[in-house]
Scaffold this motif. Structure first.
Motif, PDB file in Angstrom:
ATOM      1  N   THR A  34      52.129  40.203  83.416  1.00 20.94           N
ATOM      2  CA  THR A  34      53.136  40.270  85.198  1.00 20.94           C
ATOM      3  C   THR A  34      53.662  41.857  84.485  1.00 20.94           C
ATOM      4  OG1 THR A  34      53.332  38.223  85.861  1.00 20.94           O
ATOM      5  CG2 THR A  34      53.837  39.753  87.390  1.00 20.94           C
TER       6      THR A  34
ATOM      7  N   GLN B 244      45.203  40.604  89.351  1.00 21.75           N
ATOM      8  CA  GLN B 244      46.497  39.509  88.855  1.00 21.75           C
ATOM      9  C   GLN B 244      45.295  38.071  89.406  1.00 21.75           C
ATOM     10  OE1 GLN B 244      49.723  39.108  90.604  1.00 21.75           O
ATOM     11  NE2 GLN B 244      49.322  41.235  90.456  1.00 21.75           N
TER      12      GLN B 244
ATOM     13  N   ASP C  26      52.441  45.455  85.954  1.00 24.01           N
ATOM     14  CA  ASP C  26      53.742  45.770  87.279  1.00 24.01           C
ATOM     15  C   ASP C  26      54.577  45.514  86.531  1.00 24.01           C
ATOM     16  OD1 ASP C  26      55.080  45.716  88.938  1.00 24.01           O
ATOM     17  OD2 ASP C  26      54.048  44.604  90.670  1.00 24.01           O
TER      18      ASP C  26
ATOM     19  N   ALA D 271      59.059  41.081  90.205  1.00 23.29           N
ATOM     20  CA  ALA D 271      57.263  40.958  90.345  1.00 23.29           C
ATOM     21  C   ALA D 271      57.572  39.517  89.208  1.00 23.29           C
ATOM     22  CB  ALA D 271      56.222  41.970  89.707  1.00 23.29           C
ATOM     23  N   VAL D 272      57.987  39.431  88.049  1.00 24.85           N
ATOM     24  CA  VAL D 272      58.075  39.183  87.171  1.00 24.85           C
ATOM     25  C   VAL D 272      58.951  37.448  87.733  1.00 24.85           C
ATOM     26  CG1 VAL D 272      58.708  38.497  84.807  1.00 24.85           C
ATOM     27  CG2 VAL D 272      57.770  40.510  85.142  1.00 24.85           C
TER      28      VAL D 272
ATOM     29  N   ARG E 296      56.661  35.434  89.844  1.00 25.79           N
ATOM     30  CA  ARG E 296      55.727  34.283  89.212  1.00 25.79           C
ATOM     31  C   ARG E 296      56.128  33.840  88.300  1.00 25.79           C
ATOM     32  NH1 ARG E 296      50.200  34.586  88.276  1.00 25.79           N
ATOM     33  NH2 ARG E 296      49.402  36.041  89.392  1.00 25.79           N
TER      34      ARG E 296
ATOM     35  N   LEU F  25      51.713  34.375  81.440  1.00 28.43           N
ATOM     36  CA  LEU F  25      52.582  35.282  82.911  1.00 28.43           C
ATOM     37  C   LEU F  25      53.363  36.150  83.025  1.00 28.43           C
ATOM     38  CD1 LEU F  25      52.237  32.390  85.239  1.00 28.43           C
ATOM     39  CD2 LEU F  25      50.527  33.794  85.753  1.00 28.43           C
TER      40      LEU F  25
ATOM     41  N   LEU G  12      44.636  37.065  86.128  1.00 27.48           N
ATOM     42  CA  LEU G  12      46.001  36.922  84.582  1.00 27.48           C
ATOM     43  C   LEU G  12      45.735  36.295  85.598  1.00 27.48           C
ATOM     44  CD1 LEU G  12      48.449  38.165  83.092  1.00 27.48           C
ATOM     45  CD2 LEU G  12      49.796  38.480  85.599  1.00 27.48           C
ATOM     46  N   THR G  13      46.100  35.285  86.183  1.00 29.38           N
ATOM     47  CA  THR G  13      46.308  33.948  87.412  1.00 29.38           C
ATOM     48  C   THR G  13      45.670  33.121  86.005  1.00 29.38           C
ATOM     49  OG1 THR G  13      46.438  34.436  88.824  1.00 29.38           O
ATOM     50  CG2 THR G  13      46.185  32.222  88.326  1.00 29.38           C
TER      51      THR G  13
END
Lengths: 412, 338
Positions: A90, A43, A94, A99-100, A103, A86, A46-47
């Motif tokens: 995501t 995570q 996932d 989850a998307v 985010r 992002l 990803l950020t």
């Protein structure tokens, strides 16, 4: 219930349940502990990856792919690229829609907050930066604009007349609005009754009164109908009308949270209602009342529209509020900014910076007063208690106790 | 040993003891206290409530002279005896709507960020920053909007017209594809006024929303998270439904402020008395800015007309604010019983 429970008993008796202890497996590798405080590695990747990708995409798009230029477009494109990366990232890591959307929602909320706080910073920085050429001349604070034309350089003239005018008008307004406002709050809380409900409703409705209407009210009543001249007093009255509901409402909130047991204790000791209010309720609420007053002053010092209608505009120091025109900080800013002359506009920004700093200081004082008293000792008190402890040990170590204990306390 | 009280025959002869009379009515010094503070409260009621009554009383000649045409006439031309606030009212609503469209999502996002996303030790600082934004004088926002935002916003208006000019709201009476676009047509518009006003409205709406959000029951939030909701799922199903009243009420409080904003609008918008939907184009007017701009040369009937405009503004803001207070209070009381 019993009929259901009874058939179960024989089976339980035929197969007795034993408590088993888990056996320790010495060879087993302990499972890694979950870190609850921070995001997992992918995570975090990803950020930061999305941020990096966004900057790169914005660099490519702005000015190279699309005919848009400038830092503003760069930021907009970078922000949009950030959310797209992002979302895609995501979805790849996932595979759940929730989850998307989590985010994306986090991005939207954080971006909104960043925009708001950036706007606040830009207001403060812009005003102080544009006002700096005027601010770093000392005469800006010590002279007035007598005989200075708007096109004169910045080392001539100043805003002392506006500062003094603002102080006088606010002094008048506070002197009237504080007793009346706190008195109203006392009435609403300590006296009560049907009238108090009406007063509370009206006061609450009037806190959001458009400021221009307060000025219009004083203008038509005080200046047109009663025939008084435009003056600092009229402006002070207009600010009073603005401040009164603010103080009354804020004090009402403060007085309402004074514990009822304190009042009852005071009554039980035989105090009259007035002495209960004066010696118990108001002192308990003092920090809150001070906060209310200061927030109202911070509001009143920036009121432009009512002052513009009622006070007139002066270029010189005028200390008598009952006669003659008097200028104030916001009014000076308004007239100078409207003149269109670059030097006057610089003076306007300088004055706006002064006003802004004034509001900041008032605001900081209000927050410091509103804060509950700290449990930590202040440096001064710590020093005193340390000194007292040192004297105490010296006294016990001495052959006989010194008789002048109160004096020693006083000397500290 | 327990002793029983002896029967006293003399007590039968005496008249039975009367209970002492109790009264809530204050006596002596307490009465003076209650009455004097009642007088203070009544005087404040007269001062604040008097504004509305006074405006109503002063508008009688105007309303008698123009009748309901005052609300439907567009021009503000006292010399020609044509005075009305139709165009001004439309301008007021346009500026307020632009301000709300910008400030509502920002206020909601900031309130959610402070209550749900920000680190706990940052929270107090952010709350203070929003409160500070509410305390910044409107003239400072006016300068900021006029000198910093206006050039950028005019460029953005040009961009909108070029790309979305077919939409009537974004049309401007100038050629967007000229070699040197006439940028002055894009300044001093209701749009730029609205952008500036949105900065003053945002903190008010935000602080109401934040307060209501922070009163969300912690147990319900934790319950949603324990059931496997993501943070956004928790906000969507718990925080937002709980704070609905605060969202609506805060937005309406902001709307009330936006309708009455004076000085920033006066500084930015160039006055024009035309009903128009083209918010990006130069020229518009609001009631508050009209009063501030016109009072100087106003005498007699024109002053009365301005006071009537003030009365209309007063009634609108009072209505909006009262509705907002009702909505917020109802959501609060619901929170207490739940």
């Amino acid at each position: 219930m019993t009929t259901v429970a009874e058939p179960a008993q024989p089976t339980a008796r035929s197969q007795p349940v034993r408590t088993t202890l888990p056996t320790r497996d010495a060879d087993r590798v302990p499972a890694p502990r979950l870190g609850l405080g921070s995001l997992p590695l992918e995570q975090r990747f990803l950020t930061w990856g999305a941020r990096l990708a966004a900057v790169a995409i914005a660099w490519v798009v702005v000015g190279r792919l699309l005919p848009v230029h400038g830092p503003a477009w760069f930021l907009v494109v970078a922000a949009l690229a950030n959310v797209v990366v992002l979302a895609v990232g995501t979805a790849a890591l996932d595979h759940r829609n929730v989850a998307v959307s989590d985010r994306v929602a986090q991005w939207v909320v954080s971006t909104g907050a960043v925009v708001v706080f950036a706007a606040l910073v830009s207001v403060i920085v812009f005003v102080i930066e544009r006002g700096w050429p005027a601010l770093h001349h000392l005469n800006f604070f010590t002279k007035d604009m007598t005989g200075v034309s708007a096109t004169d350089p910045l080392d001539k003239g100043g805003i002392l007349h506006a500062v003094l005018g603002s102080l006088i008008e606010l002094g008048i307004a506070s002197a009237i609005a504080l007793p009346l406002g706190v008195g109203t709050a006392v009435f609403m809380n300590e006296v009560g009754g049907r009238l108090a409900t009406v007063v509370r409703t009206v006061v609450e409705a009037m806190t959001a009164l458009p400021d221009i209407l307060a000025g219009l009210f004083i203008y038509t009543v005080w200046i047109i109908a009663l025939g008084f001249p435009r003056s600092g007093l009229a402006a002070g009255l207009a600010i009073t009308v603005m401040m009164l509901p603010i103080i009354a409402r804020a004090s009402d909130v403060v007085l309402r949270i004074v514990p009822g047991t304190l009042r009852e204790a005071s009554f039980a000791l035989g105090a009259s209602r007035w002495s209960t209010v004066w010696h118990v309720v108001l002192p308990t609420a003092r920090p809150g009342l001070a906060t209310a007053l200061i927030l109202a002053i911070a509001r009143g010092v920036g009121e432009t529209a009512p002052v513009m209608i009622t006070s007139g505009n002066a270029t010189f120091i005028h200390l008598d509020p009952t006669t003659g025109v008097m200028t104030s900080l916001p009014l000076y800013i308004f007239t100078a900014a409207r003149s269109g002359i670059p030097l006057a506009i610089q003076r306007a920004f300088g004055t706006a910076a002064v006003l802004l700093v004034l509001v900041l200081v008032l605001f900081a004082i209000a927050r410091a007063l509103a804060r509950p008293p700290s449990t930590k000792l202040s440096p001064l008190r710590r020093l005193r208690s340390a000194a007292r402890a040192a004297v105490g040990t010296a006294r016990t170590r001495g052959t006989r106790p010194t008789p002048s204990t109160p004096l020693a306390e006083e000397a500290l | 040993m327990t002793t029983l009280p002896l029967h006293d025959p003399a007590a039968d002869a005496r008249p039975p003891a009367e209970p002492r009379r109790l009264s809530r009515r204050p006596r002596g010094g307490d009465a003076v206290f209650a009455q004097s503070f009642r007088a203070v409260g009544a005087s404040v009621l007269v001062i604040t409530g008097g504004i509305g009554l006074f405006l109503a009383y002063q508008s009688v000649p105007t309303l008698r002279h123009y009748g309901l045409h005052f609300l439907t006439t567009r021009d503000w031309n006292p010399e020609a005896d044509k005075v009305g606030i139709a165009a001004v009212l439309v301008g007021t609503i346009e500026v307020a709507l632009v301000a709300m469209v910008i400030s509502f999502p920002l206020a909601l996002a900031t309130a959610l960020y402070i209550t749900e996303y920000a680190a706990p030790r940052l929270r107090a600082t952010l709350v203070a920053a929003v409160d500070l934004m509410a305390a910044v004088p409107s003239i400072v926002y006016g300068l900021w909007g006029f000198f910093l935002i206006q050039p950028h916003a005019a460029g953005f208006a040009l961009f909108l017209q070029r790309n979305l000019g077919w939409f009537p709201l974004f049309h401007v009476g100038a050629d967007p594809h000229a070699a040197v676009p006439d940028m002055s047509r894009y300044t001093a518009s209701a749009f730029i006024g609205g952008v500036t006003v949105s900065m003053m409205v945002m903190p008010m709406a935000c602080s109401v929303m934040r307060q209501v959000f922070s009163e969300t029951p912690q147990g319900e939030k934790e319950g949603a998270l324990a059931l496997g909701a993501t943070r956004w799922g928790m906000i969507r199903t718990v925080v937002l439904p709980f704070g609905k009243g605060g969202i609506i009420g805060g937005t309406m409080l902001g709307l009330g402020r936006a309708l009455g904003e004076t000085i920033a609008v006066l500084l930015i918008i160039s006055p024009e008395f035309v009903i128009k939907g083209r918010i990006l184009e130069i020229g518009s007017e609001t009631v508050a800015a009209l009063i501030a701009g016109q009072f100087g040369e106003a005498t007699g009937i024109q002053l009365s007309a301005l006071l009537t405009a003030g009365l209309v503004l007063f009634c609108i803001t009072l209505l909006v604010n009262t509705l907002a207070a009702v909505v917020v209070n109802r959501s609060r009381s619901g929170a207490q019983t739940a």
